[in-house]
Every structure is written in structure tokens, then in C-alpha cells.
Scaffold this active site. Sequence first.
Site, mmCIF file in Angstrom:
data_model
loop_
_atom_site.group_PDB
_atom_site.id
_atom_site.type_symbol
_atom_site.label_atom_id
_atom_site.label_comp_id
_atom_site.label_asym_id
_atom_site.label_seq_id
_atom_site.Cartn_x
_atom_site.Cartn_y
_atom_site.Cartn_z
ATOM 1 N N LEU A 47 0.821 -1.217 0.000
ATOM 2 C CA LEU A 47 0.000 0.000 0.000
ATOM 3 C C LEU A 47 0.854 1.266 0.000
ATOM 4 C CD1 LEU A 47 -2.861 -0.956 2.496
ATOM 5 C CD2 LEU A 47 -2.661 -1.437 0.045
ATOM 6 N N HIS A 51 -3.475 4.222 -2.314
ATOM 7 C CA HIS A 51 -4.417 3.393 -1.559
ATOM 8 C C HIS A 51 -4.941 4.171 -0.344
ATOM 9 C CE1 HIS A 51 -1.634 0.250 -3.375
ATOM 10 N NE2 HIS A 51 -2.805 -0.133 -3.842
ATOM 11 N N LEU A 202 1.403 7.091 -8.542
ATOM 12 C CA LEU A 202 1.853 6.102 -7.561
ATOM 13 C C LEU A 202 1.381 4.718 -7.983
ATOM 14 C CD1 LEU A 202 1.318 7.772 -4.070
ATOM 15 C CD2 LEU A 202 3.251 7.882 -5.616
ATOM 16 N N ARG A 205 4.116 -1.026 -8.274
ATOM 17 C CA ARG A 205 5.194 -1.521 -9.139
ATOM 18 C C ARG A 205 6.317 -0.499 -9.305
ATOM 19 N NH1 ARG A 205 0.485 -4.092 -11.805
ATOM 20 N NH2 ARG A 205 0.836 -6.333 -11.783
HETATM 21 P P1 AMP Z 1 -3.893 -2.354 -6.558
HETATM 22 O O1 AMP Z 1 -3.395 -2.682 -5.189
HETATM 23 O O2 AMP Z 1 -2.839 -1.858 -7.483
HETATM 24 O O3 AMP Z 1 -4.759 -3.439 -7.134
HETATM 25 O O4 AMP Z 1 -4.856 -1.106 -6.367
HETATM 26 C C1 AMP Z 1 -5.927 -1.149 -5.468
HETATM 27 C C2 AMP Z 1 -6.797 0.052 -5.690
HETATM 28 O O5 AMP Z 1 -6.036 1.235 -5.490
HETATM 29 C C3 AMP Z 1 -7.342 0.113 -7.120
HETATM 30 O O6 AMP Z 1 -8.692 0.564 -7.074
HETATM 31 C C4 AMP Z 1 -6.438 1.120 -7.777
HETATM 32 O O7 AMP Z 1 -7.033 1.807 -8.855
HETATM 33 C C5 AMP Z 1 -6.156 2.075 -6.619
HETATM 34 N N1 AMP Z 1 -4.913 2.816 -6.843
HETATM 35 C C6 AMP Z 1 -3.699 2.312 -7.167
HETATM 36 N N2 AMP Z 1 -2.807 3.311 -7.364
HETATM 37 C C7 AMP Z 1 -3.487 4.471 -7.190
HETATM 38 C C8 AMP Z 1 -3.138 5.854 -7.272
HETATM 39 N N3 AMP Z 1 -1.914 6.252 -7.581
HETATM 40 N N4 AMP Z 1 -4.111 6.771 -7.022
HETATM 41 C C9 AMP Z 1 -5.368 6.381 -6.707
HETATM 42 N N5 AMP Z 1 -5.761 5.104 -6.616
HETATM 43 C C10 AMP Z 1 -4.847 4.156 -6.861
#
Ligand code: AMP
Length: 298
Positions: A47, A51, A202, A205
Site C-alpha cells: 500500500l 491506496h 503512484l 510496481r
Molecule cells: P492495486 O493494489 O494496485 O490493485 O490497487 C488497489 C486500488 O487502489 C485500485 O482501485 C487502484 O485503482 C487504486 N490505486 C492504485 N494506485 C493508485 C493511485 N496512484 N491513485 C489512486 N488510486 C490508486
Amino acid sequence: MSRGKQPSKAPKVRKAVLTHTIADFEPAFWPDEQPVDNAVVMTMGALHEGHAALIRAARKQVGADGRVAVTVFVNPLQFGEGEDLDRYPRTLAADVRLAEENGADVVFAPLPEEVYPNGTPQVRIAAGPMGERFEGATRPGHFDGMLMVVAKLLHITDPDFAFFGEKDAQQLAIVRRMVADLDFDVEVIGVPTIREEDGLALSSRNRFLSEQERTQALVLSKALLAGRDAAAQGPKAVREAASAVLDGADGITLDYLALIDPEDFVEAPDDFQGEAVLAVAAKVGSTRLIDNVHMIVR
Ligand code: AMP
């Protein structure tokens, strides 16, 4: 009569409960009978502030007495062969702290065996044509696997609100579509993308980028902003302005750059007007990054 203390204005200090099983999650998320609003933020962990923004938005939505769950699950079904399932970062202890600090009550971090107790599911949810374009073209089956886990986690957590980032614009559009098409009783709320000061979106990765790659990756957000600056001149101008920034950029292998109608995630025609998403996907070194910006095209 006591000269009574004023109620404290200090924010409530929360202790988030970490659960790994559905059996433990349910009483932790619904500790009493009182009906309160509740929200879920689904993540794959590692996170970061992006997140955190989702978790804070969820807390704001349900209020101090509502309940917020954060799920942390690296879903094998949404990773294709040769993708980064095995190297996806796992940082659960730090995730629980970040979730707690931003207003979560419960972190649900199940193992794959808990989510898929019968192994690979037989009955599947298909994202359909919306899931075959852009990200879906490069990652066949990705959105089907994503919907599978989102549907299951919606059933397990049964929230009033589910928060998703606009960073994953196609995912957000497809989740909204599943909720509408399959009558899920939840309101899906999108949260704007959080970026570093220099524009890099952000992402969990980003930690794989070397210093040089991180600098090279900045061209992605620069291209999107150049495209957005041309929004008043129409779709063609947007594409050209963004392409001009990407053309010949060092260290980038472009997958796609597309101006998209966010409703059904098709390429916006040259006479398109209205709200559009300019999306980009590229490999920087061995790390695949995606980003997008919203704009009103005239
Ligand atoms: P992930 O852990 O990458 O699957 O992301 C979980 C949630 O966080 C998803 O709804 C993503 O779109 C959101 N998320 C990831 N990176 C960002 C970011 N930089 N800004 C806003 N939301 C994000």
C-alpha cells in the site's frame, strides 16, 4: 452536575483488526447489530498514498461510526503466464499500519486457498468485449480474473460502498458495468489518481524501477498532460500532442496510447466531444506501467 469535559475533537484512534479467514472477518467487520454504513477498499497490498486516499475517502463516506474494510489479496486469477505474480511485492505488516492510520477497521488478507477453496473456479464471470481492449488485449483474461475476485469480495464484505482508483480506469469502468449488469447492491465510487510531485502516478510496481527508469517513466504523465492541454482542439490534436512527447522517448516500450470514451471503453472517434480518458501503457525496463488522465474534449 459535573463541569463535564467537552467531547474530544481529536480524531478517533483506530486499531485495525487483521483477519485471514472469512469466518474471522465477518464478526470483525460487523461487531454488533447496529446498522451502520460500511465500505470496502480492495487492494493487492504494497500500500502507498494512492491506496491511502481510497481508504480516507471510504472513511469520509461512512463517517466516524461506519465501518471500513481493506482487502489485501494478490489474486492469481488476474495474472497471466509470464506476468509478475511471483515478484509482486508483499508488505502485509506495513499495509496494516497504513490502513489503520487512514481509517480502516479491518484488514482482510486471505490466502488463495481461502478465496478459492475448490481450486480454480469452474463458473466464471466474463468481462466481455470491454475486457478485451487496451489492457485486456495485452493481458488476456486479466479482467475476467479481476471481476471474479471483486465479485467474491463484494459478497464476502457486503458493503454499501466500494472504492476504486481512477488510476485503473478500465478496471473501474468494468467493475461499474458488472455492478449494473449483475445487480450488485453496492455503490461504486471512483477516486482520482494520486501522483508524486513530478507527475509519476503512484503504483506498487514503481519500486521495481531503477533510478534511471524512474526518470524515464516521467514521460508517460508528461505525454498525458500534453494531450490534455490540447483537449480544446479535439481528439486528433490530443493524440498528436501526446504522441509527440512519447516519440523517441528513451527506455520506453509503448504498448498503447489511446483516447477513450469512458462509458464503454472504446476508442473515441475523431469527432468525439465530451468526457474522455487518455490512457497509456508502456514497459519501462521490465516493469509495465499504466496511467491516464480525464479531460473534456471539444
Ligand atoms: P492495486 O493494489 O494496485 O490493485 O490497487 C488497489 C486500488 O487502489 C485500485 O482501485 C487502484 O485503482 C487504486 N490505486 C492504485 N494506485 C493508485 C493511485 N496512484 N491513485 C489512486 N488510486 C490508486
